[in-house]
Design a protein around this motif. Structure first.
Motif, mmCIF file in Angstrom:
data_model
loop_
_atom_site.group_PDB
_atom_site.id
_atom_site.type_symbol
_atom_site.label_atom_id
_atom_site.label_comp_id
_atom_site.label_asym_id
_atom_site.label_seq_id
_atom_site.Cartn_x
_atom_site.Cartn_y
_atom_site.Cartn_z
ATOM 1 N N LEU A 43 39.930 -42.591 36.063
ATOM 2 C CA LEU A 43 38.800 -41.596 36.327
ATOM 3 C C LEU A 43 38.280 -42.401 37.943
ATOM 4 O O LEU A 43 37.733 -41.325 38.701
ATOM 5 N N VAL A 46 32.324 -36.836 30.485
ATOM 6 C CA VAL A 46 32.705 -36.250 29.245
ATOM 7 C C VAL A 46 31.985 -34.524 29.690
ATOM 8 O O VAL A 46 32.606 -33.722 28.777
ATOM 9 N N ALA A 69 34.413 -32.347 31.139
ATOM 10 C CA ALA A 69 35.365 -31.449 31.106
ATOM 11 C C ALA A 69 34.782 -30.427 29.685
ATOM 12 O O ALA A 69 35.543 -29.149 29.828
ATOM 13 N N VAL A 120 35.523 -25.773 30.964
ATOM 14 C CA VAL A 120 35.697 -24.885 29.748
ATOM 15 C C VAL A 120 34.916 -24.051 30.172
ATOM 16 O O VAL A 120 35.302 -22.575 30.398
ATOM 17 N N LEU A 135 35.572 -19.733 30.810
ATOM 18 C CA LEU A 135 35.747 -18.993 30.003
ATOM 19 C C LEU A 135 34.253 -17.628 30.205
ATOM 20 O O LEU A 135 34.153 -16.424 29.986
ATOM 21 N N SER A 149 42.213 -16.644 20.869
ATOM 22 C CA SER A 149 43.146 -16.109 21.444
ATOM 23 C C SER A 149 44.022 -17.992 22.307
ATOM 24 O O SER A 149 43.376 -18.874 22.250
ATOM 25 N N GLN A 189 42.508 -19.971 25.521
ATOM 26 C CA GLN A 189 40.559 -20.403 25.237
ATOM 27 C C GLN A 189 41.435 -21.734 24.751
ATOM 28 O O GLN A 189 40.915 -22.985 24.796
ATOM 29 N N LEU A 190 42.366 -21.251 23.384
ATOM 30 C CA LEU A 190 42.980 -23.132 22.955
ATOM 31 C C LEU A 190 43.273 -24.169 24.011
ATOM 32 O O LEU A 190 43.037 -25.219 23.659
ATOM 33 N N LEU A 248 43.720 -24.211 26.777
ATOM 34 C CA LEU A 248 41.923 -25.146 28.094
ATOM 35 C C LEU A 248 40.899 -25.851 27.307
ATOM 36 O O LEU A 248 40.033 -27.600 27.814
ATOM 37 N N LEU A 249 40.848 -25.515 25.607
ATOM 38 C CA LEU A 249 40.356 -26.375 24.816
ATOM 39 C C LEU A 249 40.547 -27.533 25.325
ATOM 40 O O LEU A 249 39.889 -28.575 24.612
ATOM 41 N N SER A 259 40.332 -29.866 27.500
ATOM 42 C CA SER A 259 39.359 -30.345 27.757
ATOM 43 C C SER A 259 38.610 -31.565 26.768
ATOM 44 O O SER A 259 38.401 -32.573 27.710
ATOM 45 N N PHE A 260 39.254 -31.151 25.546
ATOM 46 C CA PHE A 260 38.855 -32.298 24.314
ATOM 47 C C PHE A 260 40.045 -33.877 25.364
ATOM 48 O O PHE A 260 39.769 -34.540 24.674
ATOM 49 N N LEU A 278 40.286 -35.113 28.133
ATOM 50 C CA LEU A 278 39.572 -35.951 28.284
ATOM 51 C C LEU A 278 38.250 -36.352 28.038
ATOM 52 O O LEU A 278 37.756 -37.130 28.420
ATOM 53 N N VAL A 279 37.694 -35.024 27.619
ATOM 54 C CA VAL A 279 36.616 -36.070 26.530
ATOM 55 C C VAL A 279 36.978 -36.781 26.552
ATOM 56 O O VAL A 279 36.025 -37.989 25.980
ATOM 57 N N TYR A 289 39.736 -38.946 26.590
ATOM 58 C CA TYR A 289 39.853 -40.720 27.266
ATOM 59 C C TYR A 289 38.450 -41.193 28.013
ATOM 60 O O TYR A 289 37.590 -42.417 27.877
ATOM 61 N N ALA A 290 37.247 -40.299 28.706
ATOM 62 C CA ALA A 290 36.227 -40.440 28.671
ATOM 63 C C ALA A 290 35.368 -41.289 27.762
ATOM 64 O O ALA A 290 34.625 -42.245 28.114
ATOM 65 N N GLY A 291 35.389 -40.430 27.026
ATOM 66 C CA GLY A 291 34.820 -40.771 25.410
ATOM 67 C C GLY A 291 34.679 -42.207 24.502
ATOM 68 O O GLY A 291 34.011 -42.950 24.566
#
Lengths: 410, 151
Positions: A66, A166, A169, A173, A177, B12, B15-16, B18-19, B22-23, B25-26, B28-30
């Motif tokens: 990061l 968090v 991210a 998206v 979208l 889609s 969409q899957l 992308l999500l 995103s998760f 990265l979430v 990793y940071a989370g």
């Protein structure tokens, strides 16, 4: 389940005639631009602390990739941090009504049934929780921190930094979208998605445009009662509600804004008494101890530099006078190019009683160990007997009540 | 006879993708966000969303409904606008205005924390006063307009 209009899961429960794709799209696009600026200025502020220079600067040692973008923070232009952090905080405050209006405009979707139509839809709803929770978490921790209300669960720096990642991210998206729909809706004022509109709207008491004007008015009111704390001078008085708005804490040369007073930092008169205080310089030449009188016999230089705090407030340029950091580096044995330096304050506690400055900051001719400000001795609250002042560095890296300078590559 | 196969609708694929990205990265940071007081952070994260969606939003919606029920539609805005602006400044600056961090603020900055409540009250008074003035002017114009022969 029956479609009971008394339940928020029914589209008939939501009656406001304001909701609709166009209204949400305008707010969404404002947030897309605004939050992008917040994120970038936030990353810039993180880099300004030079976290990869030394562990003492690093409040997030396990950041991993990061910190991929980190760069050597420059020592100028002198207003750099003042501008970027002023924008970060002021914009964050100003976007609050936009965020609230945006969340209000889409709240019916929170209750939509069935909870998920497909795997992608289920995951998107999880992502939306991260988006909304993340946005509120970032805004709330930021607003609390600038008001010194440290009630959040942990240290502000890691919470706001990891929270930002968090949130972003989920934000990226969501933007990917939804932004195309939003742009289409705003361009054509088309209503090809009626999902946000109330099927049975109540009679309007204000138009959609009128409601946007109210949101904009809220942002404007917050702006004019906040921005003065980052502009300084006579405009500070216009910042009626900002933490460092209104009047300065005192009059005279030392009257400008204070981050932490000597009393708050636990600095006593005995600590800084001329008989007791010595600056300890360490380097290849060994250890040198200098009294304030000896420092005053060294070549004195001036520079006009602001104090700019991570909390977003800043002062106009103050006229500092003292010994150049590179002259002190030379005294410690670095005659050629100055190295990095570890600065230690007399403070016994506090997250920023130690700070590391990089070689480019030490070698800048404007970087001083200041003894005077605006023609007068530093006051205890501004760091007497001696403080660091470096162009473009965050306020807390301009260490006050300096006790020790350790030169060397960190 | 073939048994009917149960298929989970995926949605889609873009969409899957992308999500899931995103998760990642979430996550990793989370993990780093939760490395300290994880329960506290989760409570703040989820609590902020719940508090907003289930308390703050219904609360100001109810206040607005009460306002609309209590005033003629033409006058609603004259109360709503100053109320929104005043409420907004209170929401953003409540720690200072309500003096929640007054002691720390005073000792850290050398500034007086008591000014914020007064200033906020003043701003609120100006907002409502200004709105009342506009309303009076509008009423007078309307009266004049309706009966020009009175004078």
């Amino acid at each position: 389940m029956r479609d009971d209009p008394r339940l928020p899961t029914s589209s008939h429960f939501w009656r406001s005639p304001l909701r609709g794709t166009w209204f949400t799209a305008v707010l969404g696009l404002v947030l897309l631009g605004g939050i992008s600026v917040l994120f970038v200025t936030g990353l810039v502020s993180y880099a300004a602390y030079n976290p990869d220079l030394s562990p003492v600067n690093d409040t997030t040692p396990d950041k991993g990739v990061l910190g991929f973008y980190l760069f050597d923070w420059p020592a100028g232009p002198s207003w750099l941090y003042r501008l970027s952090q002023g924008v970060h905080v002021t914009l964050g405050v100003v976007l609050v009504p936009v965020l609230l209006a945006k969340l209000w405009s889409v709240v019916p979707k929170l209750f939509t049934l069935p909870p998920a139509r497909s795997v992608a839809h289920a995951l998107e709803r999880v992502s939306l929780l991260l988006l909304v929770g993340g946005a509120l978490f970032q805004f709330v921790t930021g607003l609390l921190n600038i008001q010194l209300e440290y009630v959040f669960p942990g240290s502000f720096y890691p919470l706001h930094f990891y929270g930002a990642w968090v949130f972003i991210a989920a934000f990226v998206v969501h933007a990917a979208l939804r932004a195309p729909t939003a742009v289409r809706a705003v361009r054509a004022r088309r209503r090809d998605e009626a999902e946000l509109e109330a099927p049975r709207p109540a009679p309007p008491t204000v138009s959609r445009r009128g409601a946007l004007w109210l949101v904009g008015g809220g942002s404007l009111l917050l702006f004019v009662t906040t921005v003065g704390q980052s502009l300084g001078g006579p405009l500070r008085r216009t910042a009626l509600l900002a933490p460092h708005g209104g009047a300065d804490p005192g009059g005279g040369p030392n009257g400008f804004q204070i981050n932490k007073t000597a009393r708050y930092a636990g600095i006593t008169a005995a600590d800084t008494h001329p008989d007791a205080w010595r600056l300890v310089l360490t380097g290849p030449a060994g250890t040198v101890r200098l009294s304030r009188a000896e420092l005053l016999r060294m070549p004195q230089h001036s520079s006009s530099l602001p104090i700019a705090c991570v909390e977003g407030w800043s002062t106009a340029d103050q006229w500092w006078r003292g010994v150049r950091l590179r002259d002190l580096a030379a005294l410690a044995g670095y005659e050629g190019g100055p190295p990095d330096v570890l600065v230690e304050s007399l403070q016994r506690h506090g997250a920023f009683r130690r700070a590391a400055l990089r070689a480019n900051q030490v070698s800048d001719p404007r970087s001083l160990l200041a003894l005077y400000v605006n023609g007068e001795e530093l006051s205890p609250d501004h760091g007497y007997p001696a403080r660091i002042i470096v162009p473009a560095a965050p306020g807390v890296h301009n260490t006050k009540w300096v006790g020790r300078l350790t030169f060397g590559d960190l | 006879m073939r048994l009917p196969t149960f298929r989970v609708p995926l949605g889609s694929p873009l969409q899957l993708l992308l999500l899931v990205c995103s998760f990642a990265l979430v996550a990793y940071a989370g993990v780093r966000l939760l490395s300290g007081d994880w329960l506290g952070v989760v409570l703040w994260f989820v609590g902020a969303a719940l508090l907003h969606d289930l308390v703050l939003l219904p609360l100001y919606s109810a206040l607005d409904r009460a306002l609309r029920a209590g005033t003629a539609a033409r006058w609603t805005l004259y109360v709503r606008v100053p109320a929104v602006l005043s409420g907004l400044t209170l929401l953003v600056w409540c720690p200072l205005i309500l003096g929640l961090s007054a002691d720390r603020y005073r000792s850290a900055t050398g500034l007086d924390p008591d000014v914020f409540l007064l200033r906020w009250l003043l701003i609120t008074a100006v907002l409502f006063g200004g709105s009342a003035l506009l309303l009076v002017l509008r009423l007078r114009r309307a009266t004049k307009h309706r009966s020009p022969s009175v004078h």
